[in-house]
Write a protein that holds these residues in place. Structure first.
Motif, PDB file in Angstrom:
ATOM      1  N   HIS A   1      25.277  35.396  35.875  1.00 26.68           N
ATOM      2  CA  HIS A   1      26.494  35.546  35.506  1.00 26.68           C
ATOM      3  C   HIS A   1      27.232  36.552  36.235  1.00 26.68           C
ATOM      4  O   HIS A   1      26.678  37.913  36.200  1.00 26.68           O
ATOM      5  CB  HIS A   1      26.604  35.942  33.823  1.00 26.68           C
TER       6      HIS A   1
ATOM      7  N   GLY B   1      30.339  38.025  36.322  1.00 27.28           N
ATOM      8  CA  GLY B   1      31.528  39.079  36.043  1.00 27.28           C
ATOM      9  C   GLY B   1      32.282  38.691  34.868  1.00 27.28           C
ATOM     10  O   GLY B   1      32.229  37.457  34.742  1.00 27.28           O
ATOM     11  N   SER B   2      33.199  39.414  34.722  1.00 29.18           N
ATOM     12  CA  SER B   2      34.167  39.100  33.604  1.00 29.18           C
ATOM     13  C   SER B   2      35.669  39.353  33.834  1.00 29.18           C
ATOM     14  O   SER B   2      35.901  40.080  34.763  1.00 29.18           O
ATOM     15  CB  SER B   2      34.167  39.973  32.307  1.00 29.18           C
ATOM     16  N   GLN B   3      36.719  38.418  33.292  1.00 28.05           N
ATOM     17  CA  GLN B   3      38.049  38.724  33.486  1.00 28.05           C
ATOM     18  C   GLN B   3      38.139  38.406  35.022  1.00 28.05           C
ATOM     19  O   GLN B   3      39.010  39.151  35.603  1.00 28.05           O
ATOM     20  CB  GLN B   3      38.446  39.870  33.029  1.00 28.05           C
TER      21      GLN B   3
ATOM     22  N   GLY C   1      27.106  31.047  33.774  1.00 31.10           N
ATOM     23  CA  GLY C   1      27.505  32.189  33.066  1.00 31.10           C
ATOM     24  C   GLY C   1      28.952  31.928  32.505  1.00 31.10           C
ATOM     25  O   GLY C   1      29.397  30.680  32.493  1.00 31.10           O
TER      26      GLY C   1
ATOM     27  N   ARG D   1      35.827  34.977  26.829  1.00 31.20           N
ATOM     28  CA  ARG D   1      37.126  35.475  26.783  1.00 31.20           C
ATOM     29  C   ARG D   1      37.875  34.261  26.994  1.00 31.20           C
ATOM     30  O   ARG D   1      39.170  34.113  26.359  1.00 31.20           O
ATOM     31  CB  ARG D   1      37.246  36.420  27.990  1.00 31.20           C
TER      32      ARG D   1
HETATM   33  C1  LIG Z   1      29.693  38.382  28.403  1.00 29.88           C
HETATM   34  C2  LIG Z   1      28.965  37.464  28.904  1.00 29.88           C
HETATM   35  C3  LIG Z   1      29.607  36.241  29.120  1.00 29.88           C
HETATM   36  C4  LIG Z   1      30.985  35.719  28.702  1.00 29.88           C
HETATM   37  O1  LIG Z   1      31.912  36.498  29.705  1.00 29.88           O
HETATM   38  P1  LIG Z   1      33.184  36.264  29.405  1.00 29.88           P
HETATM   39  O2  LIG Z   1      33.913  36.930  30.592  1.00 29.88           O
HETATM   40  O3  LIG Z   1      33.787  36.605  28.222  1.00 29.88           O
HETATM   41  O4  LIG Z   1      33.484  34.545  29.763  1.00 29.88           O
HETATM   42  C5  LIG Z   1      28.536  35.059  29.612  1.00 29.88           C
HETATM   43  N1  LIG Z   1      27.408  35.274  29.953  1.00 29.88           N
HETATM   44  C6  LIG Z   1      26.676  36.303  29.820  1.00 29.88           C
HETATM   45  C7  LIG Z   1      25.439  36.323  30.258  1.00 29.88           C
HETATM   46  C8  LIG Z   1      27.593  37.245  29.491  1.00 29.88           C
HETATM   47  O5  LIG Z   1      26.991  38.539  29.279  1.00 29.88           O
END
Ligand SMILES: *Cc1c(COP(=O)(O)O)cnc(C)c1O
Length: 437
Positions: A206, A208-210, A245, A292
């Motif tokens: 995974h 990162g996010s956003q 992820g 998200r």
């Molecule tokens: C937080 C997280 C997600 C989801 O992340 P989003 O940015 O909300 O899509 C997916 N996998 C793992 C392991 C996470 O920690």
């Protein structure tokens, strides 16, 4: 900017899937988290379709830490998704919500033995092992059981995504996972394959996010397929699951331009096919676990305007009946939002004000909200608050946490009751020696 099923109705009020925001505020109070069922379902379907149209072996899991309560679980179950949980509490909530344990994926970089036991007793489908301590704990737990434990290994591909520091997880310098570039990942894979009670089903990462572009995901795909190929070459094992992820970004502001689901799926499936072809590797099951991207734009927060302080020539502060405790994202991530005047939604904005929270610090929520002139009692609606708002809420200043309602086609169902003052002191204990009388 109107999102999902939002529109302005004949009364000039913001309406969310047939529910008038002013009526919702009157019925349930403010602050209020409003979740739009149709938008959540539409996002699940669109995400699934975008990938399945391009890659047959695709599964989608909802990363429940974005927004979790018992009553939201049936939506994801019905849409055919799996679900991620990242703590004993999330696991417990998912089970309370009736979500099938076999479709749960258990994450976390510091799972306790008690949490691992809870997961195994419930029968979760996959445990995503993050580190050697967890691998050891699971080997010990496996020795007490008959059925093998299905695991994935969380790997760190060494990709630094373009996003806020606090939600970057794919780079080498992170607390999460086994490093792919050193030999930590291969060593852990080798060990997991040899552990008698563990069944290594595949790999996870995974980044990162956003994320507002596809670069990091594409780069990570190449790294992960190369790792799958190295495992086959060195250990003679073909792993069959690749969990990439979550992380796809959403629109918080009009100017945000996340890739469309089609563009995102196109780029990622293309990268995957290319990497598979290069290594002549058979297609694994691809899994995504967005949070998200499924619920973020489906959420709206309603606040009531209170005190207004004008500092001539400088700024106007408008205080609302919430703040840091129901939305820590401005403080944590410098997050920006669109704010609407829900009770006069058709009136064009003609001023810029600073919306402040009501906590005992400078908890500015929205520094530059463009709105019509406001009066105490007005109702504000904040867009894109479905992910990481309710789930990050606190009781700072001992404010009870807001209620959550689910709207669908003109009806509103309570998902989480507003906390009361009684709830706030429920776990407080007065030591015997301080008790009066
Ligand atoms: C937080 C997280 C997600 C989801 O992340 P989003 O940015 O909300 O899509 C997916 N996998 C793992 C392991 C996470 O920690």
């Amino acid at each position: 900017m109107l999102l999902g099923t939002q529109r302005v109705n004949a009364r000039g009020h913001l309406e969310i899937d047939g529910c008038d925001a002013v009526d919702l505020a009157r019925q349930f109070g403010t602050p209020l988290y409003v979740m739009d069922e149709a938008t959540i379902r539409e996002r699940c379907r669109a995400y699934l379709a975008a990938f399945r149209d391009r890659y047959a072996k695709f599964r989608l899991a909802y990363a429940s830490k974005a927004c979790l309560c018992a009553g939201i679980c049936p939506l994801f179950e019905a849409e055919g998704l799996d679900m991620d949980v990242a703590s004993g509490g999330e696991l417990y909530t998912a089970l309370q919500g009736g979500f099938p344990a076999a479709r749960l994926v258990f994450h976390g970089n510091n799972k306790s033995e008690a949490e691992l036991r809870l997961a195994l007793e419930a029968g979760v489908g996959r445990i995503v092992v993050d580190n050697s301590l967890e691998l050891e704990r699971l080997e010990a737990l496996a020795a007490e059981r008959r059925a093998p434990i299905d695991i994935l290994l969380r790997c760190t591909p060494g990709i630094d995504p373009h996003t806020h520091e606090l939600v970057r997880t794919g780079q080498v310098d992170t607390k999460f996972g086994f490093d792919v570039n050193g030999c930590a990942a291969l060593t852990a894979i080798c060990r997991a394959l040899q552990a008698p009670g563990l069944r290594l089903r595949g790999l996870h990462c995974h980044v990162g996010s956003q994320l507002l572009d596809t670069e990091a995901h594409e780069a990570a795909t190449h790294v992960m397929v190369e790792l799958l190929a190295a495992v086959r070459r060195q250990m003679g094992v073909v792993l069959e699951e690749l969990n990439m992820g979550g992380g796809l970004g959403i629109r918080y502001r009009e100017e945000d331009r996340p890739p469309s689901l089609d563009a995102f799926a196109d780029a990622l499936v293309h990268a995957l096919q290319e990497a598979l072809a290069r290594h002549d590797f058979p297609a694994p099951t691809l899994i995504h676990e967005p949070g998200r991207a499924l619920v973020g734009e489906a959420g709206t927060t309603l606040y009531t305007v209170g005190a207004i302080k004008e500092i001539p020539g400088l700024r106007t502060y408008v205080s609302v009946d919430g703040g840091l405790s129901d939305n820590p994202r401005p403080a944590l991530y410098d997050a920006r939002y669109e704010v609407l005047l829900a009770n006069r939604a058709a009136v064009p904005p003609d001023t810029v004000v600073t919306i402040a929270g009501q906590h005992c610090e400078t908890d500015t929520l929205f520094p530059d909200a463009r709105l019509p002139a406001l009066r105490p009692g007005d109702l504000l609606a904040v867009q894109s608050t479905g992910a990481y708002h309710f789930s990050m809420a606190s009781n700072y200043n001992r404010y009870p946490r807001p209620a959550v309602v689910l709207v669908a086609d003109g009806r509103a169902d309570l998902l989480v009751r507003r906390e009361t003052y009684t709830d706030l002191v429920r776990n407080d204990v007065m030591p015997e020696r301080f008790r009066k009388g």
